[in-house]
Write a protein that holds these residues in place. Sequence first.
Motif, PDB file in Angstrom:
ATOM      1  N   ARG A  67       0.858  -1.188   0.000  1.00 18.00           N
ATOM      2  CA  ARG A  67       0.000   0.000   0.000  1.00 18.00           C
ATOM      3  C   ARG A  67       0.891   1.234   0.000  1.00 18.00           C
ATOM      4  NH1 ARG A  67      -4.766  -0.490   4.425  1.00 18.00           N
ATOM      5  NH2 ARG A  67      -2.982  -0.880   5.824  1.00 18.00           N
ATOM      6  N   LEU A  68       0.663   2.108  -0.957  1.00 18.95           N
ATOM      7  CA  LEU A  68       1.478   3.303  -1.157  1.00 18.95           C
ATOM      8  C   LEU A  68       0.600   4.538  -1.079  1.00 18.95           C
ATOM      9  CD1 LEU A  68       3.437   2.000  -4.272  1.00 18.95           C
ATOM     10  CD2 LEU A  68       4.301   2.084  -1.928  1.00 18.95           C
ATOM     11  N   HIS A  69       1.035   5.525  -0.309  1.00 21.02           N
ATOM     12  CA  HIS A  69       0.294   6.773  -0.214  1.00 21.02           C
ATOM     13  C   HIS A  69       1.274   7.934  -0.215  1.00 21.02           C
ATOM     14  CE1 HIS A  69      -1.945  10.117   1.689  1.00 21.02           C
ATOM     15  NE2 HIS A  69      -2.949   9.612   0.999  1.00 21.02           N
ATOM     16  N   SER A  70       0.885   9.039  -0.845  1.00 20.06           N
ATOM     17  CA  SER A  70       1.704  10.241  -0.880  1.00 20.06           C
ATOM     18  C   SER A  70       0.910  11.430  -0.367  1.00 20.06           C
ATOM     19  CB  SER A  70       2.186  10.535  -2.304  1.00 20.06           C
ATOM     20  OG  SER A  70       2.818  11.801  -2.358  1.00 20.06           O
ATOM     21  N   ARG A  71       1.510  12.154   0.554  1.00 20.18           N
ATOM     22  CA  ARG A  71       0.904  13.399   1.028  1.00 20.18           C
ATOM     23  C   ARG A  71       0.714  14.387  -0.116  1.00 20.18           C
ATOM     24  NH1 ARG A  71       4.719  17.154   4.509  1.00 20.18           N
ATOM     25  NH2 ARG A  71       4.327  15.716   6.256  1.00 20.18           N
ATOM     26  N   ASP A  72       1.551  14.283  -1.127  1.00 15.37           N
ATOM     27  CA  ASP A  72       1.623  15.296  -2.179  1.00 15.37           C
ATOM     28  C   ASP A  72       0.696  15.030  -3.352  1.00 15.37           C
ATOM     29  OD1 ASP A  72       3.899  16.453  -0.735  1.00 15.37           O
ATOM     30  OD2 ASP A  72       4.976  14.675  -1.443  1.00 15.37           O
ATOM     31  N   VAL A  73      -0.002  13.898  -3.335  1.00 13.54           N
ATOM     32  CA  VAL A  73      -0.870  13.531  -4.447  1.00 13.54           C
ATOM     33  C   VAL A  73      -2.264  13.246  -3.900  1.00 13.54           C
ATOM     34  CG1 VAL A  73      -1.256  11.927  -6.351  1.00 13.54           C
ATOM     35  CG2 VAL A  73       1.084  12.528  -5.684  1.00 13.54           C
ATOM     36  N   PRO A  74      -3.298  13.870  -4.449  1.00 12.86           N
ATOM     37  CA  PRO A  74      -4.659  13.618  -3.948  1.00 12.86           C
ATOM     38  C   PRO A  74      -5.047  12.154  -4.093  1.00 12.86           C
ATOM     39  CG  PRO A  74      -4.617  15.541  -5.397  1.00 12.86           C
ATOM     40  CD  PRO A  74      -3.289  14.873  -5.536  1.00 12.86           C
ATOM     41  N   LEU A 119       4.486   8.547   2.011  1.00 12.11           N
ATOM     42  CA  LEU A 119       5.574   9.388   1.509  1.00 12.11           C
ATOM     43  C   LEU A 119       5.205  10.859   1.532  1.00 12.11           C
ATOM     44  CD1 LEU A 119       6.274   7.064  -1.491  1.00 12.11           C
ATOM     45  CD2 LEU A 119       8.087   7.725   0.093  1.00 12.11           C
ATOM     46  N   ALA A 120       6.209  11.685   1.765  1.00 10.95           N
ATOM     47  CA  ALA A 120       6.065  13.136   1.617  1.00 10.95           C
ATOM     48  C   ALA A 120       7.399  13.666   1.115  1.00 10.95           C
ATOM     49  CB  ALA A 120       5.711  13.794   2.943  1.00 10.95           C
ATOM     50  N   THR A 125       9.454  18.709  -8.048  1.00 10.66           N
ATOM     51  CA  THR A 125       9.289  17.758  -9.146  1.00 10.66           C
ATOM     52  C   THR A 125       9.442  18.469 -10.482  1.00 10.66           C
ATOM     53  OG1 THR A 125       6.894  18.093  -9.144  1.00 10.66           O
ATOM     54  CG2 THR A 125       7.754  16.307  -7.789  1.00 10.66           C
ATOM     55  N   GLY A 126       9.951  17.754 -11.472  1.00 17.47           N
ATOM     56  CA  GLY A 126      10.115  18.316 -12.805  1.00 17.47           C
ATOM     57  C   GLY A 126      11.170  19.388 -12.904  1.00 17.47           C
ATOM     58  N   ALA A 127      12.025  19.498 -11.885  1.00 11.49           N
ATOM     59  CA  ALA A 127      13.023  20.564 -11.852  1.00 11.49           C
ATOM     60  C   ALA A 127      14.428  20.060 -12.136  1.00 11.49           C
ATOM     61  CB  ALA A 127      12.995  21.266 -10.489  1.00 11.49           C
TER      62      ALA A 127
END
Length: 387
Positions: A67-74, A119-120, A125-127
């Motif tokens: 199970r994967l979760h990111s604070r940065d992605v809705p 994850l947070a 990103t993209g930089a």
Amino acid sequence: MTSAVGAGVAAEFQELYGAAPEGVWAAPGRVNLIGEYTDFNEGFVLPLALPHTAVAAVSRRDDGVLRLHSRDVPGGPVRLDVAALEPGTGDGWAAYPAGVVWALRAAGHPVGGGADVHLASSVPTGAGLSSSAALEVVTALALGEQYGLGLTRPEIARIAQHAENAFVGVPCGIMDQMASACATEGHALFLDTRDLSYRQVPFDLAAHGLRLLVVDTRVKHALGDGAYAERRAGCEAGARALGVRTLREVGVAHLPESLGRLTDETVRRYVRHVVTDNARVERTIALLDAGDPRAVGPLLVEGHASLRDDLRVSCPELDLAVRAAVEAGALGARMTGGGFGGSVVVLVEDGVADEVARAVGEVFRVAGFAEPRVFPVVPGAGARRLR
């Protein structure tokens, strides 16, 4: 600051999954001072870890579920079957940690029980600052420790690179993952990508009255899609034409003779960039070892010209940022990362750093470009456990 971030991510994990994590880890992004598109040619690079990190709270499972979760992605957690992971099954940000689990299993490591991961990341990103490598390395470090795999830092980097190459499908070299896994605070990482030997090079610009700035142009052009793979293929074609295994074996002293043997103009340009950028890394190291970091500035400008003209991976925003920084008094500047957008690294006297930053912002405004993000960086710590 780092401990507070770790505590926050741990609290979010508990709220999300209903129990405290077994541990919290961090891995940094990186900025590459010099040596671009050389790592997949077994050449030299000189990155340093950013203070910006990907942080992962992780607990093992025993039912084969990831199970994967990111604070940065809705959205809620992404749920995956560990045994069913294979290239092409991941999507978006989740492909990077999922790819690490797949790569660990492919290498024979017993991680089939799965894990809960939250994850947070503060890595832009993209930089061109290796946000993906930070996600990969923090996942590999966390699972390696939790499952008792005894992985060395270069092994962690290899697993992370394999995940990005084979699972995500990006044919990157190993610089980003090695910088994230192996860098140390206050140092740049002089890495020989042929054998992964490295040396920590003291990099205290403040002691010399200098500062390193990163200019995030906040743009990423679609032209970059597939361009990295095309340039890698071109470099490999150049090596074959010259009868060497990689372009690392082509010395700068013999470059004119080598170029004369190449009939494809595009391949000739790629070869010229790689060989000369390897030499620029060695010249930069010599200057840093001699205590003369100011003299590195012209090498940055020279390196940018090579990336722009020979490798052709720059773009108007990157070129403008370099030109504006130098015209405003910077000692040197160049694009960093894969190009077609992303960031510029700027070496500047401390007393004019703010003026240089303002000048870059103003020329971007006049040109109608997005407002760049300009921030100073000092060499941060590599991947580590927070709690």
